[in-house]
Design a protein around this motif. Structure first.
Motif, PDB file in Angstrom:
ATOM      1  N   LEU A 280     -11.350   3.512  -0.295  1.00 20.45           N
ATOM      2  CA  LEU A 280     -10.439   4.077  -0.827  1.00 20.45           C
ATOM      3  C   LEU A 280     -10.006   5.545  -0.873  1.00 20.45           C
ATOM      4  CD1 LEU A 280     -10.466   2.574  -4.506  1.00 20.45           C
ATOM      5  CD2 LEU A 280      -8.741   2.035  -2.884  1.00 20.45           C
ATOM      6  N   VAL A 281     -10.938   6.174   0.078  1.00 25.18           N
ATOM      7  CA  VAL A 281     -10.636   7.677   0.473  1.00 25.18           C
ATOM      8  C   VAL A 281      -9.288   7.963   0.845  1.00 25.18           C
ATOM      9  CG1 VAL A 281     -11.560   9.552   1.860  1.00 25.18           C
ATOM     10  CG2 VAL A 281     -13.183   7.961   0.389  1.00 25.18           C
ATOM     11  N   PRO A 282      -8.734   7.098   1.910  1.00 26.58           N
ATOM     12  CA  PRO A 282      -7.338   7.513   2.446  1.00 26.58           C
ATOM     13  C   PRO A 282      -6.344   7.317   1.296  1.00 26.58           C
ATOM     14  CG  PRO A 282      -8.547   5.969   3.846  1.00 26.58           C
ATOM     15  CD  PRO A 282      -9.420   6.097   2.755  1.00 26.58           C
ATOM     16  N   PHE A 283      -6.584   6.420   0.462  1.00 28.09           N
ATOM     17  CA  PHE A 283      -5.537   6.728  -0.863  1.00 28.09           C
ATOM     18  C   PHE A 283      -5.591   7.954  -1.748  1.00 28.09           C
ATOM     19  CE2 PHE A 283      -5.140   5.968  -5.614  1.00 28.09           C
ATOM     20  CZ  PHE A 283      -3.930   5.373  -5.508  1.00 28.09           C
ATOM     21  N   PHE A 284      -6.858   8.139  -1.867  1.00 31.61           N
ATOM     22  CA  PHE A 284      -6.812   9.597  -2.701  1.00 31.61           C
ATOM     23  C   PHE A 284      -6.227  10.616  -1.907  1.00 31.61           C
ATOM     24  CE2 PHE A 284     -10.358   7.112  -4.781  1.00 31.61           C
ATOM     25  CZ  PHE A 284      -9.834   7.031  -5.958  1.00 31.61           C
TER      26      PHE A 284
ATOM     27  N   SER B 168      10.202  12.587   3.026  1.00 36.98           N
ATOM     28  CA  SER B 168       9.913  12.518   1.644  1.00 36.98           C
ATOM     29  C   SER B 168       9.407  11.188   1.266  1.00 36.98           C
ATOM     30  CB  SER B 168      10.941  13.182   0.951  1.00 36.98           C
ATOM     31  OG  SER B 168      12.091  12.566   0.910  1.00 36.98           O
ATOM     32  N   ALA B 169      10.302   9.846   1.948  1.00 35.74           N
ATOM     33  CA  ALA B 169       9.989   8.733   1.745  1.00 35.74           C
ATOM     34  C   ALA B 169       8.575   8.407   2.214  1.00 35.74           C
ATOM     35  CB  ALA B 169      11.014   7.770   2.626  1.00 35.74           C
ATOM     36  N   LEU B 170       8.322   8.744   3.605  1.00 31.76           N
ATOM     37  CA  LEU B 170       7.087   8.717   4.228  1.00 31.76           C
ATOM     38  C   LEU B 170       6.030   9.355   3.192  1.00 31.76           C
ATOM     39  CD1 LEU B 170       5.464   7.862   6.448  1.00 31.76           C
ATOM     40  CD2 LEU B 170       5.680   9.849   7.592  1.00 31.76           C
ATOM     41  N   ILE B 171       6.120  10.505   2.759  1.00 33.31           N
ATOM     42  CA  ILE B 171       5.007  10.964   1.914  1.00 33.31           C
ATOM     43  C   ILE B 171       4.940  10.419   0.733  1.00 33.31           C
ATOM     44  CG2 ILE B 171       4.442  13.189   0.546  1.00 33.31           C
ATOM     45  CD1 ILE B 171       4.117  13.324   3.593  1.00 33.31           C
ATOM     46  N   LYS B 172       5.842   9.632  -0.040  1.00 33.14           N
ATOM     47  CA  LYS B 172       5.833   8.946  -1.087  1.00 33.14           C
ATOM     48  C   LYS B 172       5.251   7.656  -0.894  1.00 33.14           C
ATOM     49  CE  LYS B 172       8.632   6.959  -4.814  1.00 33.14           C
ATOM     50  NZ  LYS B 172      10.041   6.651  -5.316  1.00 33.14           N
ATOM     51  N   CYS B 173       5.382   7.081   0.460  1.00 32.86           N
ATOM     52  CA  CYS B 173       4.897   5.934   0.502  1.00 32.86           C
ATOM     53  C   CYS B 173       3.507   5.882   0.998  1.00 32.86           C
ATOM     54  CB  CYS B 173       5.912   4.993   1.513  1.00 32.86           C
ATOM     55  SG  CYS B 173       7.335   4.497   0.915  1.00 32.86           S
ATOM     56  N   LEU B 174       2.958   6.796   1.558  1.00 34.77           N
ATOM     57  CA  LEU B 174       1.591   6.859   2.425  1.00 34.77           C
ATOM     58  C   LEU B 174       0.429   6.289   1.393  1.00 34.77           C
ATOM     59  CD1 LEU B 174       1.289  10.339   4.372  1.00 34.77           C
ATOM     60  CD2 LEU B 174       1.433   7.745   5.156  1.00 34.77           C
ATOM     61  N   PRO B 175       0.427   6.674   0.053  1.00 37.98           N
ATOM     62  CA  PRO B 175      -0.687   6.104  -0.623  1.00 37.98           C
ATOM     63  C   PRO B 175      -0.660   4.508  -0.942  1.00 37.98           C
ATOM     64  CG  PRO B 175       0.366   7.984  -1.702  1.00 37.98           C
ATOM     65  CD  PRO B 175       1.335   7.773  -0.697  1.00 37.98           C
ATOM     66  N   ILE B 176       0.515   4.172  -0.775  1.00 35.27           N
ATOM     67  CA  ILE B 176       0.665   2.635  -0.588  1.00 35.27           C
ATOM     68  C   ILE B 176       0.470   2.070   0.689  1.00 35.27           C
ATOM     69  CG2 ILE B 176       2.141   0.762  -1.395  1.00 35.27           C
ATOM     70  CD1 ILE B 176       1.524   2.688  -3.712  1.00 35.27           C
ATOM     71  N   PHE B 177       0.858   2.760   1.596  1.00 31.79           N
ATOM     72  CA  PHE B 177       0.257   2.263   2.925  1.00 31.79           C
ATOM     73  C   PHE B 177      -1.105   2.146   3.019  1.00 31.79           C
ATOM     74  CE2 PHE B 177       4.212   4.063   4.894  1.00 31.79           C
ATOM     75  CZ  PHE B 177       4.921   3.090   4.635  1.00 31.79           C
TER      76      PHE B 177
ATOM     77  N   ALA C  51      -1.818   5.017  -9.864  1.00 27.63           N
ATOM     78  CA  ALA C  51      -3.009   4.536 -10.549  1.00 27.63           C
ATOM     79  C   ALA C  51      -3.159   3.132 -10.630  1.00 27.63           C
ATOM     80  CB  ALA C  51      -3.438   5.218 -11.946  1.00 27.63           C
ATOM     81  N   ALA C  52      -1.799   2.568 -10.944  1.00 23.59           N
ATOM     82  CA  ALA C  52      -1.677   1.031 -11.127  1.00 23.59           C
ATOM     83  C   ALA C  52      -1.832   0.314 -10.079  1.00 23.59           C
ATOM     84  CB  ALA C  52      -0.319   1.166 -11.892  1.00 23.59           C
ATOM     85  N   GLN C  53      -1.093   0.996  -8.860  1.00 22.83           N
ATOM     86  CA  GLN C  53      -1.222   0.282  -7.724  1.00 22.83           C
ATOM     87  C   GLN C  53      -2.693   0.098  -7.022  1.00 22.83           C
ATOM     88  OE1 GLN C  53       0.980  -1.579  -6.946  1.00 22.83           O
ATOM     89  NE2 GLN C  53       2.820  -0.733  -6.209  1.00 22.83           N
ATOM     90  N   MET C  54      -3.396   1.347  -7.317  1.00 17.87           N
ATOM     91  CA  MET C  54      -5.009   1.425  -6.958  1.00 17.87           C
ATOM     92  C   MET C  54      -5.723   0.340  -7.741  1.00 17.87           C
ATOM     93  SD  MET C  54      -7.686   4.228  -7.200  1.00 17.87           S
ATOM     94  CE  MET C  54      -8.161   3.647  -8.987  1.00 17.87           C
ATOM     95  N   LEU C  55      -5.444   0.183  -8.923  1.00 19.19           N
ATOM     96  CA  LEU C  55      -6.298  -0.727  -9.921  1.00 19.19           C
ATOM     97  C   LEU C  55      -5.915  -2.316  -9.301  1.00 19.19           C
ATOM     98  CD1 LEU C  55      -6.316   1.201 -13.064  1.00 19.19           C
ATOM     99  CD2 LEU C  55      -8.252   0.790 -11.604  1.00 19.19           C
TER     100      LEU C  55
END
Length: 237
Positions: free
Chosen positions: A15-19, A39-48, A215-219
């Motif tokens: 999960l380190v890349p997500f954080f 900005s779309a890429l930056i927003k989507c990166l945690p989901i990627f 947080a929701a998506q990670m959980l």
């Protein structure tokens, strides 16, 4: 039962890349007034990064667990929804809404229909109905119908996640707890979006929406991982 320490040791490094990407989003805090592909890429990166988290468990894991495949598919549709919402002021809000509606259907299917837990369903139905009734006076046009359907879908998803958490019978697992907490945070995030967009401005709405959403998506992604099975496998080797 798997301890929190075991979960952290097993899944934390993946999960380190997500954080890191979540921190990038909040540090850059790109203005929403000037939407762009960056900005779309930056927003989507945690989901990627959560895609990568599930893929890091191997294709055999995804092949053996249909719930994990459905959650991965949900994350893919979430990314599309995030991208559309970057341009929501340009008329793409409904597109984002539809992508997240598909996400909730996939997550509901991943959580499954057993146990039914009628009491949890009744509570969630009551809360969903009250939420829609509070939003209804502010809705107009197609949103009157679309928001109602969306509230029903996310409420159903929340019910299926909560239903699996049997605390009274000591049958709960950390993965089920993750799914339950994730679904509740997802509802908080989307309810904040709805209030802020249709009713009145919510102070610090963007921070609340994105913090609870990530947080929701990670959980929910974590709920797809069978930590207990991994622990048993390690003990056998």
């Amino acid at each position: 039962m798997v301890s929190p320490v075991t979960v952290v040791k097993s899944e934390g490094p993946k999960l380190v890349p997500f954080f890191k990407t979540t921190c990038v989003y909040f540090v850059l805090w790109l203005p929403t007034a000037s939407p762009s592909w960056f900005s779309a890429l930056i927003k989507c990166l945690p989901i990627f990064s959560l895609w990568a988290f599930l893929l890091a468990h191997g294709f055999s894991f995804l092949g053996d667990h249909s719930s994990a495949r459905k959650i991965l598919a949900g994350l893919i549709f979430s990314s599309l929804g995030d991208a559309f919402l970057i341009w929501q002021e340009q008329g793409y809000f409904v597109h984002g809404l539809l992508m997240f509606a598909v996400t909730h259907v996939l997550y509901s299917s991943a959580f499954g229909m057993k146990p039914v837990n009628v009491s949890a369903g009744l509570v969630v139905t009551a809360l969903s109905s009250v939420s829609y009734m509070l939003l209804y006076p502010y809705l107009s046009g197609p949103f009157t119908f679309l928001v109602g359907v969306y509230v029903a879908l996310i409420g159903f998803m929340g019910w299926r996640a909560i239903a699996g958490l049997q605390l009274a019978n000591d049958l709960w697992t950390w993965t089920k707890l993750s799914g339950c907490l994730g679904s509740v945070l997802f509802i908080v995030s989307d309810l904040t979006i709805a209030i802020n967009k249709f009713c009145f401005p919510v102070p610090y709405s963007r921070a609340i929406i994105m913090a609870t959403y990530y947080a929701a998506q990670m959980l929910i992604a974590l709920s797809a991982v069978k930590c207990q099975e991994a622990e048993v496998a390690r003990k056998r080797t």
